[in-house]
Design an enzyme around this catalytic site. Structure first.
Site, PDB file in Angstrom:
ATOM      1  N   TYR A 169       0.838  -1.203   0.000  1.00 58.75           N
ATOM      2  CA  TYR A 169       0.000   0.000   0.000  1.00 58.75           C
ATOM      3  C   TYR A 169       0.873   1.254   0.000  1.00 58.75           C
ATOM      4  CZ  TYR A 169      -3.767   3.103   1.737  1.00 58.75           C
ATOM      5  OH  TYR A 169      -4.692   4.092   1.909  1.00 58.75           O
TER       6      TYR A 169
ATOM      7  N   LYS B  10       0.994   4.136  -3.047  1.00 63.67           N
ATOM      8  CA  LYS B  10       0.632   5.538  -2.833  1.00 63.67           C
ATOM      9  C   LYS B  10       1.829   6.466  -3.030  1.00 63.67           C
ATOM     10  CE  LYS B  10      -3.695   4.837  -2.192  1.00 63.67           C
ATOM     11  NZ  LYS B  10      -4.600   5.181  -3.305  1.00 63.67           N
TER      12      LYS B  10
END
Length: 279
Positions: A172, A176
């Site tokens: 994750y 991002k």
């Protein structure tokens, strides 16, 4: 916004759906992509969330909605939608929101999201990097020439603080951080053409999934899914938009600058990195 043409990827549910509805409420023409065309095909726990459902919800709004069945895990799907957009010869705003990374958090009865990177399932990398990140790049590449020829445009990558801080999942964080870097480098190359690009951070958004697990969240400073869409509209109208290109922008912070309130008049408090520091 009645003369503004926008494209929101991943808008059948969640933040993307809220962004689309907000832009439609402001009068924009909104193209939306999604994998789920009909409500009967929705396979998330709520058994809801489709382009069909979005059409019903948008029926009374002043903007014009065009839906596109699209799986951004397939480059051919992305290119087909881009070709349909290019046929209209105009695109002002692209919101790269499509995000399959939250799917299948529980596998065989185990909550796999917080497992260390060496125990993460392969599919999660493919979903976050191979689909979400690649899809954002491929769509941006396909429609940027429209903005360049018009000498005005805005590309928004929906991102989050995981880009800068550890948020419980290494993949994750990588995804991002890459979304932020992508926006920054896009901005560098697009600035001579008066086209902006930025990464935009929402706060805690009352999506279907969050509401389903509301007992586990402090909802006191949460945001509606439409909130970030109104913020994007405010960003587009900002006469100093190009001064913000290439930056990481916090939606609630921009809302304060633009005087934008959420549903019911609530004004969300902007989060900072300090809000995510754990002891």
């Amino acid at each position: 916004m009645k003369d503004v043409v926008t494209l929101v990827t991943g808008g059948s549910r969640g933040i993307g759906r809220g962004i689309a509805l907000a832009l439609l409420a402001e009068g924009a023409t909104v193209h939306v992509t999604g994998r789920t065309r009909f409500e009967a095909d929705a396979n998330v726990p709520e058994r809801t969330g489709s382009l069909e459902g979005l059409e019903h919800e948008a029926a009374t709004l002043p903007g014009r909605l065009f839906v596109h069945r699209c799986d951004h895990g397939r480059d051919a799907d992305t290119e087909r939608v881009a070709e349909e957009i290019r046929a209209g010869a105009k695109l002002d705003i692209l919101v790269n929101n499509a995000w399959p990374g939250y799917e299948n958090m529980v596998e065989d009865g185990h909550f796999t999201w917080p497992q260390p990177f060496w125990e993460q399932p392969d599919w999660r990398w493919d979903a976050m990097i191979g689909t979400a990140l690649r899809g954002a790049f491929m769509m941006s590449r396909a429609v940027a020439p429209l903005m360049i020829s018009a000498r005005r445009g805005l590309i928004v990558n929906i991102s989050f603080w995981a880009a800068q801080l550890y948020e419980g999942n290494a993949i994750y964080g990588v995804a991002k951080a890459a979304a932020d870097k992508m926006a920054a480098d896009f901005a560098h190359e697009l600035s001579p053409h008066n086209v902006a690009a930025a990464a935009l951070y929402p706060g805690l958004v009352r999506t279907e999934a969050v509401l389903r697990n509301a007992d586990y969240f402090d909802m006191s400073n949460s945001e509606s899914p439409q909130f970030i869409g109104h913020v994007i509209a405010g960003l587009w109208r900002d006469p100093k938009l190009m001064s913000k290109t290439g930056r990481v922008l916090v939606a609630a912070e921009l809302a304060r600058e633009y005087g934008i309130a959420d549903v019911g008049g609530y004004r969300p408090i902007p989060l900072t990195a300090a809000d995510f520091v754990r002891d």
